[in-house]
Design a protein around this motif. Structure first.
Motif, PDB file in Angstrom:
ATOM      1  N   GLN A   9     -11.554  -4.588  -4.516  1.00  9.88           N
ATOM      2  CA  GLN A   9     -11.994  -5.701  -4.065  1.00  9.88           C
ATOM      3  C   GLN A   9     -11.070  -6.663  -3.238  1.00  9.88           C
ATOM      4  O   GLN A   9     -11.248  -7.181  -2.199  1.00  9.88           O
ATOM      5  CB  GLN A   9     -12.621  -6.616  -5.088  1.00  9.88           C
ATOM      6  N   ILE A  10      -9.786  -6.887  -3.855  1.00  8.17           N
ATOM      7  CA  ILE A  10      -8.607  -7.585  -3.580  1.00  8.17           C
ATOM      8  C   ILE A  10      -8.171  -6.933  -2.000  1.00  8.17           C
ATOM      9  O   ILE A  10      -8.092  -7.716  -1.210  1.00  8.17           O
ATOM     10  CB  ILE A  10      -7.794  -7.736  -4.448  1.00  8.17           C
ATOM     11  N   GLU A  11      -8.061  -5.625  -2.155  1.00  4.70           N
ATOM     12  CA  GLU A  11      -7.339  -4.781  -1.016  1.00  4.70           C
ATOM     13  C   GLU A  11      -8.343  -4.834   0.218  1.00  4.70           C
ATOM     14  O   GLU A  11      -7.928  -5.242   1.305  1.00  4.70           O
ATOM     15  CB  GLU A  11      -6.858  -3.358  -1.448  1.00  4.70           C
ATOM     16  N   ARG A  12      -9.637  -4.851  -0.250  1.00  7.08           N
ATOM     17  CA  ARG A  12     -10.753  -5.085   0.956  1.00  7.08           C
ATOM     18  C   ARG A  12     -10.731  -6.153   1.591  1.00  7.08           C
ATOM     19  O   ARG A  12     -10.752  -6.507   2.703  1.00  7.08           O
ATOM     20  CB  ARG A  12     -11.986  -4.537   0.452  1.00  7.08           C
ATOM     21  N   ALA A  13     -10.561  -7.401   0.725  1.00 10.08           N
ATOM     22  CA  ALA A  13     -10.868  -8.714   1.182  1.00 10.08           C
ATOM     23  C   ALA A  13      -9.570  -9.259   1.940  1.00 10.08           C
ATOM     24  O   ALA A  13      -9.716  -9.526   3.117  1.00 10.08           O
ATOM     25  CB  ALA A  13     -11.019  -9.700  -0.016  1.00 10.08           C
ATOM     26  N   LEU A  14      -8.489  -8.677   1.696  1.00 14.10           N
ATOM     27  CA  LEU A  14      -7.230  -8.895   2.525  1.00 14.10           C
ATOM     28  C   LEU A  14      -7.373  -8.148   3.900  1.00 14.10           C
ATOM     29  O   LEU A  14      -7.176  -8.773   4.707  1.00 14.10           O
ATOM     30  CB  LEU A  14      -5.879  -8.407   1.822  1.00 14.10           C
ATOM     31  N   CYS A  15      -7.732  -6.976   3.819  1.00  4.75           N
ATOM     32  CA  CYS A  15      -8.146  -6.214   5.459  1.00  4.75           C
ATOM     33  C   CYS A  15      -9.107  -6.913   6.088  1.00  4.75           C
ATOM     34  O   CYS A  15      -8.661  -7.181   7.092  1.00  4.75           O
ATOM     35  CB  CYS A  15      -8.483  -4.735   5.016  1.00  4.75           C
ATOM     36  N   GLN A  16     -10.217  -7.333   5.484  1.00  3.64           N
ATOM     37  CA  GLN A  16     -11.242  -7.894   6.296  1.00  3.64           C
ATOM     38  C   GLN A  16     -10.578  -9.398   6.866  1.00  3.64           C
ATOM     39  O   GLN A  16     -10.734  -9.834   7.871  1.00  3.64           O
ATOM     40  CB  GLN A  16     -12.593  -8.233   5.188  1.00  3.64           C
ATOM     41  N   GLN A  17     -10.056 -10.343   5.992  1.00  8.72           N
ATOM     42  CA  GLN A  17      -9.551 -11.414   6.545  1.00  8.72           C
ATOM     43  C   GLN A  17      -8.409 -11.420   7.239  1.00  8.72           C
ATOM     44  O   GLN A  17      -8.269 -12.102   8.376  1.00  8.72           O
ATOM     45  CB  GLN A  17      -9.069 -12.373   5.223  1.00  8.72           C
ATOM     46  N   SER A  32      -8.893  -0.355  12.473  1.00  7.28           N
ATOM     47  CA  SER A  32      -8.619   0.267  11.196  1.00  7.28           C
ATOM     48  C   SER A  32      -7.670  -0.485  10.259  1.00  7.28           C
ATOM     49  O   SER A  32      -6.675  -1.037  11.057  1.00  7.28           O
ATOM     50  CB  SER A  32      -7.995   1.572  11.388  1.00  7.28           C
ATOM     51  N   ALA A  33      -7.882  -0.796   9.080  1.00  7.96           N
ATOM     52  CA  ALA A  33      -6.972  -1.618   8.106  1.00  7.96           C
ATOM     53  C   ALA A  33      -6.856  -0.977   6.931  1.00  7.96           C
ATOM     54  O   ALA A  33      -8.095  -0.631   6.130  1.00  7.96           O
ATOM     55  CB  ALA A  33      -7.127  -3.027   8.345  1.00  7.96           C
ATOM     56  N   ILE A  34      -5.718  -0.856   6.263  1.00  9.36           N
ATOM     57  CA  ILE A  34      -5.710  -0.658   4.725  1.00  9.36           C
ATOM     58  C   ILE A  34      -4.773  -1.258   4.062  1.00  9.36           C
ATOM     59  O   ILE A  34      -3.635  -1.716   4.615  1.00  9.36           O
ATOM     60  CB  ILE A  34      -5.239   0.992   4.630  1.00  9.36           C
ATOM     61  N   VAL A  44       0.141  -3.935   4.322  1.00  6.80           N
ATOM     62  CA  VAL A  44      -1.245  -4.010   5.046  1.00  6.80           C
ATOM     63  C   VAL A  44      -0.669  -3.240   6.506  1.00  6.80           C
ATOM     64  O   VAL A  44      -0.022  -3.553   7.117  1.00  6.80           O
ATOM     65  CB  VAL A  44      -1.894  -5.260   5.296  1.00  6.80           C
ATOM     66  N   LEU A  45      -1.423  -2.233   6.705  1.00 10.73           N
ATOM     67  CA  LEU A  45      -1.348  -1.585   8.002  1.00 10.73           C
ATOM     68  C   LEU A  45      -2.596  -1.561   8.776  1.00 10.73           C
ATOM     69  O   LEU A  45      -3.815  -1.498   8.462  1.00 10.73           O
ATOM     70  CB  LEU A  45      -1.178   0.092   7.735  1.00 10.73           C
ATOM     71  N   GLU A  86      -2.142 -15.497   0.228  1.00 12.16           N
ATOM     72  CA  GLU A  86      -1.975 -16.605  -1.000  1.00 12.16           C
ATOM     73  C   GLU A  86      -3.208 -17.013  -1.470  1.00 12.16           C
ATOM     74  O   GLU A  86      -3.558 -16.998  -2.570  1.00 12.16           O
ATOM     75  CB  GLU A  86      -1.042 -17.796  -0.600  1.00 12.16           C
ATOM     76  N   GLU A  87      -4.153 -17.251  -0.527  1.00 17.07           N
ATOM     77  CA  GLU A  87      -5.468 -17.733  -1.004  1.00 17.07           C
ATOM     78  C   GLU A  87      -6.039 -16.520  -1.646  1.00 17.07           C
ATOM     79  O   GLU A  87      -6.868 -16.799  -2.621  1.00 17.07           O
ATOM     80  CB  GLU A  87      -6.341 -18.101   0.497  1.00 17.07           C
ATOM     81  N   ILE A  88      -6.185 -15.639  -1.324  1.00 10.89           N
ATOM     82  CA  ILE A  88      -7.010 -14.407  -1.791  1.00 10.89           C
ATOM     83  C   ILE A  88      -6.410 -13.950  -3.124  1.00 10.89           C
ATOM     84  O   ILE A  88      -7.024 -13.813  -4.077  1.00 10.89           O
ATOM     85  CB  ILE A  88      -7.000 -13.127  -0.957  1.00 10.89           C
TER      86      ILE A  88
END
Length: 142
Positions: A9-17, A32-34, A44-45, A86-88
């Protein structure tokens, strides 16, 4: 108190934001983001991050101008990306690196965090097939 979010969930939120930042600020949506969180480190790539004007300059022999423009864009993006992280994560970012490859069109965000995020690992339930195999092996052992 809300339980911690899962790593996914955290990694997905970081990519999306971070993708949204590129879209909103540069008009370029990375397709594409991971991301991966490793203890106090975050990577983050992002693929397809170079704005069209930078790619155009690079392709038309103005590589130095494109690279200078890219450095300026990266400098402007860094504090915004840092704020998103930092927010996420609700953790201070100690150091943030943002590197881009204009030729290949990808960017890498690397962050060193002040502390490890409190992440809940997803506990997978055994599948029905695995559960029935386990039951069968128990019954045949008796």
């Amino acid at each position: 108190m809300t339980p911690p979010k899962t790593r996914g969930q955290i990694e997905r939120a970081l990519c999306q934001q971070i993708q949204a930042l590129y879209r909103d600020l540069l008009g370029q949506y990375p397709h594409s983001a991971i991301s991966r969180v490793f203890d106090r480190r975050l990577i983050v790539l992002l693929q397809d991050t170079s704005p069209q004007v930078e790619r155009f300059l690079h392709l038309t022999g103005q590589a130095m101008l494109a690279e200078q423009m890219n450095r300026e864009v990266e400098a402007a993006l860094k504090p915004r990306i840092k704020a998103v992280i930092e927010e996420i994560l609700q953790i201070k970012v100690v150091t943030l690196l943002l590197m881009s490859d204009l030729e290949q069109g990808f960017s890498c965000v690397a962050a060193l965090l002040e502390d490890s995020p409190n992440l809940r690992e997803k506990i997978s339930k055994p599948s029905r097939q695995a559960a029935s195999a386990s039951d069968q092996s128990l019954s045949s052992a008796s």
